[in-house]
Design a protein around this motif. Structure first.
Motif, PDB file in Angstrom:
ATOM      1  N   VAL A   4     -46.831  27.044  -3.617  1.00 41.95           N
ATOM      2  CA  VAL A   4     -45.662  26.456  -2.970  1.00 41.95           C
ATOM      3  C   VAL A   4     -44.726  27.545  -2.469  1.00 41.95           C
ATOM      4  O   VAL A   4     -44.147  27.443  -1.381  1.00 41.95           O
ATOM      5  N   LEU A   5     -44.578  28.616  -3.250  1.00 41.00           N
ATOM      6  CA  LEU A   5     -43.673  29.702  -2.869  1.00 41.00           C
ATOM      7  C   LEU A   5     -44.113  30.395  -1.580  1.00 41.00           C
ATOM      8  O   LEU A   5     -43.288  30.994  -0.883  1.00 41.00           O
ATOM      9  N   GLU A   6     -45.388  30.309  -1.270  1.00 46.45           N
ATOM     10  CA  GLU A   6     -45.860  30.901  -0.021  1.00 46.45           C
ATOM     11  C   GLU A   6     -45.251  30.201   1.196  1.00 46.45           C
ATOM     12  O   GLU A   6     -45.192  30.777   2.284  1.00 46.45           O
ATOM     13  N   ALA A 174     -45.251  17.936   3.608  1.00 47.40           N
ATOM     14  CA  ALA A 174     -46.277  18.668   4.356  1.00 47.40           C
ATOM     15  C   ALA A 174     -46.899  19.754   3.489  1.00 47.40           C
ATOM     16  O   ALA A 174     -48.124  19.974   3.507  1.00 47.40           O
ATOM     17  N   ILE A 175     -46.056  20.440   2.703  1.00 46.92           N
ATOM     18  CA  ILE A 175     -46.564  21.477   1.792  1.00 46.92           C
ATOM     19  C   ILE A 175     -47.419  20.853   0.693  1.00 46.92           C
ATOM     20  O   ILE A 175     -48.456  21.407   0.308  1.00 46.92           O
ATOM     21  N   ARG A 176     -47.029  19.694   0.210  1.00 48.15           N
ATOM     22  CA  ARG A 176     -47.823  19.001  -0.806  1.00 48.15           C
ATOM     23  C   ARG A 176     -49.206  18.666  -0.263  1.00 48.15           C
ATOM     24  O   ARG A 176     -50.223  18.829  -0.966  1.00 48.15           O
ATOM     25  N   THR A 177     -49.267  18.205   0.973  1.00 56.13           N
ATOM     26  CA  THR A 177     -50.554  17.883   1.578  1.00 56.13           C
ATOM     27  C   THR A 177     -51.425  19.124   1.709  1.00 56.13           C
ATOM     28  O   THR A 177     -52.652  19.070   1.503  1.00 56.13           O
ATOM     29  N   GLU A 178     -50.786  20.246   2.025  1.00 62.36           N
ATOM     30  CA  GLU A 178     -51.530  21.488   2.247  1.00 62.36           C
ATOM     31  C   GLU A 178     -52.008  22.112   0.946  1.00 62.36           C
ATOM     32  O   GLU A 178     -53.115  22.650   0.864  1.00 62.36           O
ATOM     33  N   THR A 179     -51.160  22.064  -0.089  1.00 57.29           N
ATOM     34  CA  THR A 179     -51.461  22.777  -1.336  1.00 57.29           C
ATOM     35  C   THR A 179     -51.970  21.882  -2.454  1.00 57.29           C
ATOM     36  O   THR A 179     -52.513  22.388  -3.444  1.00 57.29           O
ATOM     37  N   GLN A 180     -51.738  20.548  -2.329  1.00 55.05           N
ATOM     38  CA  GLN A 180     -52.073  19.593  -3.389  1.00 55.05           C
ATOM     39  C   GLN A 180     -51.261  19.832  -4.667  1.00 55.05           C
ATOM     40  O   GLN A 180     -51.630  19.341  -5.743  1.00 55.05           O
ATOM     41  N   GLU A 181     -50.150  20.572  -4.555  1.00 53.41           N
ATOM     42  CA  GLU A 181     -49.277  20.830  -5.704  1.00 53.41           C
ATOM     43  C   GLU A 181     -48.202  19.742  -5.768  1.00 53.41           C
ATOM     44  O   GLU A 181     -47.022  19.971  -5.512  1.00 53.41           O
ATOM     45  N   THR A 182     -48.630  18.554  -6.165  1.00 51.35           N
ATOM     46  CA  THR A 182     -47.714  17.416  -6.142  1.00 51.35           C
ATOM     47  C   THR A 182     -46.543  17.607  -7.104  1.00 51.35           C
ATOM     48  O   THR A 182     -45.373  17.404  -6.745  1.00 51.35           O
ATOM     49  N   THR A 183     -46.837  18.000  -8.342  1.00 59.47           N
ATOM     50  CA  THR A 183     -45.782  18.132  -9.352  1.00 59.47           C
ATOM     51  C   THR A 183     -44.762  19.186  -8.960  1.00 59.47           C
ATOM     52  O   THR A 183     -43.547  18.955  -9.043  1.00 59.47           O
ATOM     53  N   VAL A 185     -44.048  20.469  -5.983  1.00 61.05           N
ATOM     54  CA  VAL A 185     -43.280  20.118  -4.780  1.00 61.05           C
ATOM     55  C   VAL A 185     -42.253  19.039  -5.099  1.00 61.05           C
ATOM     56  O   VAL A 185     -41.073  19.162  -4.724  1.00 61.05           O
ATOM     57  N   MET A 186     -42.668  17.977  -5.785  1.00 64.75           N
ATOM     58  CA  MET A 186     -41.741  16.891  -6.085  1.00 64.75           C
ATOM     59  C   MET A 186     -40.629  17.342  -7.019  1.00 64.75           C
ATOM     60  O   MET A 186     -39.476  16.904  -6.892  1.00 64.75           O
ATOM     61  N   LEU A 187     -40.944  18.232  -7.952  1.00 62.37           N
ATOM     62  CA  LEU A 187     -39.913  18.764  -8.843  1.00 62.37           C
ATOM     63  C   LEU A 187     -38.908  19.597  -8.055  1.00 62.37           C
ATOM     64  O   LEU A 187     -37.697  19.522  -8.297  1.00 62.37           O
ATOM     65  N   SER A 188     -39.416  20.371  -7.103  1.00 66.59           N
ATOM     66  CA  SER A 188     -38.526  21.179  -6.264  1.00 66.59           C
ATOM     67  C   SER A 188     -37.587  20.293  -5.452  1.00 66.59           C
ATOM     68  O   SER A 188     -36.382  20.554  -5.371  1.00 66.59           O
ATOM     69  N   LEU A 189     -38.138  19.232  -4.858  1.00 73.21           N
ATOM     70  CA  LEU A 189     -37.306  18.305  -4.098  1.00 73.21           C
ATOM     71  C   LEU A 189     -36.256  17.653  -4.996  1.00 73.21           C
ATOM     72  O   LEU A 189     -35.080  17.535  -4.622  1.00 73.21           O
ATOM     73  N   LEU A 190     -36.680  17.248  -6.178  1.00 74.33           N
ATOM     74  CA  LEU A 190     -35.768  16.587  -7.115  1.00 74.33           C
ATOM     75  C   LEU A 190     -34.611  17.500  -7.486  1.00 74.33           C
ATOM     76  O   LEU A 190     -33.436  17.094  -7.456  1.00 74.33           O
ATOM     77  N   VAL A 191     -34.912  18.738  -7.811  1.00 75.41           N
ATOM     78  CA  VAL A 191     -33.883  19.684  -8.251  1.00 75.41           C
ATOM     79  C   VAL A 191     -32.917  20.009  -7.110  1.00 75.41           C
ATOM     80  O   VAL A 191     -31.692  20.034  -7.299  1.00 75.41           O
TER      81      VAL A 191
END
Length: 229
Positions: A4-6, A174-183, A185-191
């Motif tokens: 995600v950091l990328e 879009a990043i979630r779709t690309e990386t499949q890092e759902t947790t 990405v969603m945690l980042s959005l939440l915070v």
């Protein structure tokens, strides 16, 4: 999380779009709230009637439908925005302004009758009473509700994705779709949304304290407050 950091530059771009939409949307909300709220308080029917229709329309219809209407339907009527972000800001401001206008109307209408009577005794015109007494006295009452409206507008910005505005949530998905890092990405959005909401709440609290202090210390307001009691 490292994947995600990328994409952090993309997230920063989306966050900036969200901040811009929220900032200008809140400014427009404040303007609309006072204009429409004052119209609702007018004794003139031709001012009250359109303001009533405006409030009920924007409160009674979906903000998503409003966005689609402005971006995709109004161009057929000859009304077109050069940028969908601008169109989104206008819709957010008008929608939240309709709610906030009731805050303005209610706060001013709830002022004690003694304040108006004191203004009349001082020889102030209705406009001067509104500008110098009623509005300054009402602002501390409005601020908590205005803070809630501002947070609500912030949380509505992800809807701009549906009119092709790539704000923070859209970039995150879009990043979630690309990386499949759902947790992650969603945690980042939440915070991030939580932090932004806390910033708005803090600014509201600072303004409440400032206006409360001015209300207590302003030499022209002290006798009016005393007369109201």
């Amino acid at each position: 999380m490292s994947d995600v950091l990328e994409y952090q530059s993309l997230l920063w771009d989306g966050l900036w779009t969200t901040v811009v939409a929220s900032f200008f949307g809140i400014l427009l909300t404040i303007v609309v709230a006072f204009v429409v709220g004052m119209m609702r308080l007018s004794k003139t029917r031709w001012l009250r009637a359109p303001s009533y229709v405006f409030v009920e329309f924007f409160r009674g219809t979906s903000i998503l439908v409003q966005l689609f209407w402005v971006v995709y339907a109004l161009p057929f009527l000859g009304v077109r925005f050069t940028d969908n972000l601008v169109a989104g800001i206008v819709v957010l401001g008008l929608n939240e302004g309709a709610y906030a206008s009731e805050v303005v109307r209610g706060a001013i209408a709830s002022r004690p009758r003694g304040q108006t009577e004191a203004g009349i005794a001082l020889g102030l015109t209705p406009g001067q009473r509104m500008r110098r007494i009623l509005i300054p006295q009402s602002i501390p009452v409005m601020l908590p509700s205005f803070g809630n409206v501002a947070v609500d507008l912030l949380k509505a910005t992800p809807l701009l994705y549906f009119i092709t505005v790539t704000e923070f949530t859209a970039d995150g998905l879009a990043i979630r779709t690309e990386t499949q890092e759902t947790t992650a990405v969603m945690l980042s959005l939440l915070v991030v949304y939580f932090v932004l909401s806390m910033i708005l709440a803090l600014l509201t609290r600072l303004l409440e304290n400032r206006f409360a202090l001015e209300r207590r210390t302003h030499p022209l307001l002290r006798p009016l407050v005393g007369s109201a009691s």
